[in-house]
Motif scaffolding. Structure first.
Motif, PDB file in Angstrom:
ATOM      1  N   VAL A 159     -76.238 -44.785  24.502  1.00 37.53           N
ATOM      2  CA  VAL A 159     -75.165 -44.073  23.809  1.00 37.53           C
ATOM      3  C   VAL A 159     -73.877 -44.197  24.620  1.00 37.53           C
ATOM      4  CG1 VAL A 159     -74.370 -41.829  23.028  1.00 37.53           C
ATOM      5  CG2 VAL A 159     -76.737 -42.468  22.713  1.00 37.53           C
ATOM      6  N   LEU A 160     -74.010 -44.024  25.912  1.00 38.92           N
ATOM      7  CA  LEU A 160     -72.843 -44.148  26.777  1.00 38.92           C
ATOM      8  C   LEU A 160     -72.250 -45.545  26.702  1.00 38.92           C
ATOM      9  CD1 LEU A 160     -73.795 -42.268  30.051  1.00 38.92           C
ATOM     10  CD2 LEU A 160     -71.982 -41.701  28.450  1.00 38.92           C
TER      11      LEU A 160
ATOM     12  N   ASP B 100     -88.680 -35.382  13.079  1.00 36.94           N
ATOM     13  CA  ASP B 100     -87.937 -35.242  14.329  1.00 36.94           C
ATOM     14  C   ASP B 100     -88.816 -35.377  15.557  1.00 36.94           C
ATOM     15  OD1 ASP B 100     -85.335 -32.900  13.373  1.00 36.94           O
ATOM     16  OD2 ASP B 100     -85.396 -35.089  13.528  1.00 36.94           O
ATOM     17  N   SER B 101     -90.083 -35.074  15.384  1.00 39.92           N
ATOM     18  CA  SER B 101     -90.974 -35.153  16.541  1.00 39.92           C
ATOM     19  C   SER B 101     -91.541 -36.553  16.698  1.00 39.92           C
ATOM     20  CB  SER B 101     -92.117 -34.151  16.395  1.00 39.92           C
ATOM     21  OG  SER B 101     -92.948 -34.537  15.322  1.00 39.92           O
TER      22      SER B 101
ATOM     23  N   VAL C  62     -72.396 -47.575  24.305  1.00 43.29           N
ATOM     24  CA  VAL C  62     -71.736 -47.760  23.014  1.00 43.29           C
ATOM     25  C   VAL C  62     -70.349 -47.138  23.055  1.00 43.29           C
ATOM     26  CG1 VAL C  62     -71.767 -47.055  20.610  1.00 43.29           C
ATOM     27  CG2 VAL C  62     -73.836 -47.950  21.647  1.00 43.29           C
TER      28      VAL C  62
ATOM     29  N   PHE D 271     -82.209 -44.130  25.991  1.00 39.95           N
ATOM     30  CA  PHE D 271     -81.384 -43.948  24.808  1.00 39.95           C
ATOM     31  C   PHE D 271     -80.033 -43.363  25.169  1.00 39.95           C
ATOM     32  CE2 PHE D 271     -80.090 -42.997  20.684  1.00 39.95           C
ATOM     33  CZ  PHE D 271     -79.836 -41.646  20.519  1.00 39.95           C
ATOM     34  N   TYR D 272     -80.061 -42.388  26.059  1.00 41.08           N
ATOM     35  CA  TYR D 272     -78.794 -41.745  26.421  1.00 41.08           C
ATOM     36  C   TYR D 272     -77.863 -42.730  27.078  1.00 41.08           C
ATOM     37  CZ  TYR D 272     -81.191 -37.489  25.392  1.00 41.08           C
ATOM     38  OH  TYR D 272     -81.887 -36.523  24.755  1.00 41.08           O
TER      39      TYR D 272
ATOM     40  N   SER E 118     -88.056 -42.729  10.241  1.00 41.93           N
ATOM     41  CA  SER E 118     -87.356 -42.036   9.157  1.00 41.93           C
ATOM     42  C   SER E 118     -88.250 -41.971   7.931  1.00 41.93           C
ATOM     43  CB  SER E 118     -86.060 -42.756   8.811  1.00 41.93           C
ATOM     44  OG  SER E 118     -86.349 -43.987   8.191  1.00 41.93           O
TER      45      SER E 118
ATOM     46  N   CYS F 250     -91.559 -42.834  24.588  1.00 45.01           N
ATOM     47  CA  CYS F 250     -90.887 -41.907  25.492  1.00 45.01           C
ATOM     48  C   CYS F 250     -90.060 -42.651  26.515  1.00 45.01           C
ATOM     49  CB  CYS F 250     -91.906 -41.017  26.210  1.00 45.01           C
ATOM     50  SG  CYS F 250     -92.598 -39.801  25.113  1.00 45.01           S
TER      51      CYS F 250
ATOM     52  N   LEU G  23     -87.005 -43.799  25.060  1.00 46.12           N
ATOM     53  CA  LEU G  23     -86.142 -42.689  24.681  1.00 46.12           C
ATOM     54  C   LEU G  23     -85.221 -42.309  25.826  1.00 46.12           C
ATOM     55  CD1 LEU G  23     -86.006 -41.174  22.062  1.00 46.12           C
ATOM     56  CD2 LEU G  23     -87.485 -39.448  23.003  1.00 46.12           C
ATOM     57  N   LYS G  24     -85.781 -42.383  27.045  1.00 46.44           N
ATOM     58  CA  LYS G  24     -84.994 -42.011  28.216  1.00 46.44           C
ATOM     59  C   LYS G  24     -83.731 -42.847  28.319  1.00 46.44           C
ATOM     60  CE  LYS G  24     -87.951 -42.082  31.736  1.00 46.44           C
ATOM     61  NZ  LYS G  24     -88.455 -41.988  33.124  1.00 46.44           N
TER      62      LYS G  24
END
Lengths: 681, 106
Positions: free
Chosen positions: A458-459, A403-404, A461, A454-455, A351, A448, A451-452
């Motif tokens: 989220v689930l 963002d990148s 959570v 990460f999804y 950030s 990376c 990051l994978k």
């Protein structure tokens, strides 16, 4: 007379050893004993001469001062000649392990010999000597790295008997007679490598690039006012060819750095001249031992330039030395807090804040500042404050591309204890965005892969939030002793890959176990868990001594060896088997689990015997690191919950029965099903 | 944390709802046609991705960018997720994030 003449036509045995043992003889009190050495490898270096002084057995690099250049030019001293050293000093050259003999006064004994004098023993030794093995040095600047380079011919030259050191520019010069004019000009200007500079040599020319430029600061002291600024100078990377007995070795020497300071008139004169990134020829500076308190550059010496110094911009000359980084992982920054040492950091930008204006108390001046949060593969983040230009321009660049997840490599950061631990740029800090470095590649790959998952996080959570909502609004009815506990996930069934199937049966969150003290009163109850290991206490008793045959605990028997009650026999050796408690966490609660050998081995990554060996032989740090690596790793656990009584208190004991690694795709599927179930009602 | 440009989790069908806004999705690279990447979304739709060239075929790629139409995304960031990615959970996540769990997301 004759015997005198005969004596003087050879070297003094042990001369080099004597010189090295007496590096600074006091010629006022006593005369230097008879030291005659042979001059080997005589060659001009700038305005003076360098050679190797040989006493037939040992050799030492040596420098002849400029007043002897005439002598050599006139032919009165040639290569392989002999000199008697009358006054000298023996020096450590910056960052080199070997010493250099600086001749202050000498006289020619014999202007030339036919060949190099070698003692008999030495000759035999040389025949047997293997090829030169260069050991890597500690400091960055003189890293010995084998690297191919375009400038030199591809095929190595075969056997050369003498040990000779030639610089790359000499080799290239020899081989490319028709070099382009510009290149030749650069090579005929005898440039000294920074590493060879020392305070006893005045006549040098260096070709350097300004790799850092400080601000022009004013100061006031007892003697009045003044101004000062400093620059960091780096010279060219170079390739040296060293000829050994069997092969030619190419040594890639990275450019050395030195700090140059200018005061008052010189500061005002040179401040506009020196531009960051440009290349200059510099001569007539003075050198002195660096003040370790203030130096931030790895060099034993530092340079001062006064008004007499000569600084010439090298037109059209560019060499871009690799910026040399010494990256510290974010989780290793602790020891640097509050110290003077500046650190280098590389990480992924997570950030970027907007620009803030901070008012400096001293002079009420407002300076722009921007905070960025950077993460690296130590899985820690840190806030870095960018000041002035770095805040406005580079900071904006980072904000536009945040963002990148750009990678930044920042050099020269101050470590402070503001908000625990934070980093701050200083005048000489540099920021490179998405640098072309192997560390950056590694970080990108780490980022990376995290990051994978990460999804999946989220689930999880989502699921835990839903679950906690239910717990708070609608407390489980615990009449049925554990039946309601298992309702979430009990009718999974379904098809799951063989071994992992069990990990989805009776799946619960930690809070479901810890919030019900009545679990496991009569007989143990089994559950599956997905949780992170949050702590493995390093100072607990981690293992017990076990019988090699039956794995039961052994006791130390009288005399030597170990006694196993089960096998009823004594054994000289025993094995160590893990028994420990680990703390685990999931989104709902934390708990302590008892862990035994088989699962512990998989979690820690080595056997108890091995860990004990690591602790004893490699030290506490490696041992702690091994435990740390096992921390914050998620696992699937199959546990049993029982109730024990301890000091009139009933305690819950959770024991790990089996462990499996997390299959993210399967976990995600499970979570979705669970979410669907909860949201359906 | 910069939350000014949140990217919504979308699959082929949900992309429709976010035309003109920033989205994130995962597609399986199928083929490249003149600089455009054709990928299959996690719910089986064909999506066109602008500015994501060079993705090896049949690998999963995460795309974050602006949705230009209900089938096209102008990519700002692409991340290679490799071959080992299960599209089903991601699809489930998209449906939850835009359906029942909408309040949990920006």
């Amino acid at each position: 007379m004759d015997s005198d003449a005969a004596m003087s036509v050879t070297v003094t045995p042990g001369a080099v050893a004597h010189i090295m043992e007496n590096p600074s003889p006091n010629t006022d009190t006593e005369a230097v004993p008879e030291i005659v050495v042979q001059v080997v490898d005589l060659k001009p270096v700038g305005a003076r001469l360098s050679f190797t002084a040989s006493d037939g057995k040992d050799k030492i690099k040596a420098i002849l001062p400029s007043q002897y250049v005439q002598v050599v030019r006139a032919g009165n001293l040639q290569n392989l000649g002999l000199v008697r050293i009358l006054d000298y000093t023996c020096n450590n050259v910056a960052d080199r392990p070997d010493k250099v003999l600086i001749i202050i006064k000498c006289e020619v004994v014999c202007k030339s010999m036919d060949s190099e004098i070698k003692s008999e023993a030495d000759k035999q030794e040389e025949e047997k000597k293997p090829a030169i093995v260069l050991t890597p040095k500690e400091e960055e600047e003189s890293v010995v790295v084998f690297k191919p380079t375009n400038a030199l011919p591809p095929a190595p030259v075969a056997l050369k008997p003498k040990q000779e050191v030639k610089s790359a520019s000499q080799i290239v010069n020899e081989q490319r007679g028709n070099a382009a004019p510009a290149a030749r000009l650069a090579m005929t200007r005898r440039v000294h490598p920074l590493i060879a500079l020392n305070p006893y040599q005045g006549n040098w020319v260096i070709k350097v690039r300004v790799t850092s430029k400080g601000n022009l600061r004013t100061y006031r002291n007892a003697r009045g006012e003044g101004c000062v600024f400093d620059v960091e100078l780096t010279d060219e990377d170079d390739v040296i060819a060293v000829y050994g007995e069997q092969l030619r070795v190419l040594v890639y020497r990275l450019g050395t750095q030195i700090q140059a300071t200018m005061f008052n008139e010189a500061a005002k004169k040179f401040y506009p001249m020196f531009e960051l990134g440009k290349v200059y020829y510099i001569s007539k500076g003075s050198l002195r031992i660096a003040n370790k308190q203030f130096k931030t550059v790895h060099n034993d010496y530092e340079m001062t330039l006064n008004e007499n110094a000569v600084v010439e911009e090298a037109e059209g000359e560019t060499f871009i030395p690799q910026i040399q980084y010494n990256f510290i992982k974010i989780d290793q920054l602790g020891p640097y807090v509050g110290g003077r040492e500046l650190v280098d950091v590389v990480g992924v930008v997570q950030s970027v804040s907007p620009t803030l204006s901070v008012r400096r108390k001293i002079d009420n001046e407002t300076i722009p500042k921007r905070d960025i949060v950077v993460a690296d593969d130590s899985s820690k983040t840190v806030t870095i404050s960018l000041w002035n230009d770095l805040a406005t321009t580079t900071g904006q660049e980072l904000l536009d591309m945040v963002d990148s997840a750009p990678i930044v490599a920042i050099k020269c950061l101050k470590v402070s204890d503001f908000q625990g631990l934070s980093l701050s740029t200083v005048g000489k800090s540099t920021v490179v965005v998405n640098p072309d470095l192997p560390e950056a590649e590694k970080l990108r790959a780490w980022y990376c892969s995290s990051l994978k998952h990460f999804y999946f996080l989220v689930l999880s959570v989502i699921l835990s939030t839903l679950f906690l909502d239910i717990i708070l609004l609608n407390r489980y009815d615990s009449e049925g002793k554990g039946t309601s506990m298992a309702s979430v996930g009990s009718d999974m069934g379904g098809s799951r890959a063989g071994g992992a199937r069990l990990m989805y049966t009776d799946r619960v969150f930690l809070s479901q176990i810890t919030s019900d003290p009545t679990l496991g009163q009569d007989k143990p109850v089994f559950f599956s868990l997905y949780s992170f290991i949050s702590l493995i206490k390093p100072d607990q008793t981690m293992w017990y001594r076990a019988c090699k045959t039956c794995n039961k605990k052994v006791t130390e028997s009288v005399g030597s060896g170990y006694w196993c009650e089960g096998c009823q026999k004594n054994d000289a050796e025993c094995s160590l088997r893990y028994i420990m408690v680990i703390k685990v966490s999931d989104p709902t609660a934390e708990a302590w689990l008892s862990l035994f050998n088989d699962q512990a081995e998989r979690i820690v990554g080595c056997s108890a015997d091995e860990l004990d060996r690591i602790r004893k032989e490699e030290g506490d740090d490696t041992y702690l690191l091994k435990l740390k690596e096992a921390t914050w790793v998620p696992h699937l656990f199959r546990v049993s919950v029982t109730q024990n009584e301890y000091m009139n208190e009933k305690r819950q004991r959770i024991t790990v029965r089996s462990e499996a690694p997390v299959d993210y795709a399967a976990e995600a599927k499970y979570l979705l099903e669970e979410i669907a179930k909860i949201t359906a009602c | 944390m910069d939350t000014s440009g949140p990217a919504a989790f979308v699959n082929g069908e949900i992309l429709n709802m976010y035309v003109g806004r920033r989205v994130r999705t995962v597609v399986q690279a199928q083929r490249e046609e003149g600089g455009l990447l054709i990928g299959q979304s996690t719910d089986g739709h064909q999506l066109t991705i602008k500015g994501a060239s060079g993705a090896p075929m049949l690998r999963y790629v995460e795309i974050i960018g602006i949705a230009e139409s209900n089938q096209t995304i102008r990519a700002e960031v692409c991340t290679d997720f490799g071959e080992n990615f299960d599209p089903a959970p991601f699809n489930g996540l998209c449906k939850l994030a835009n359906g029942q769990m909408k309040d949990m997301f920006l």
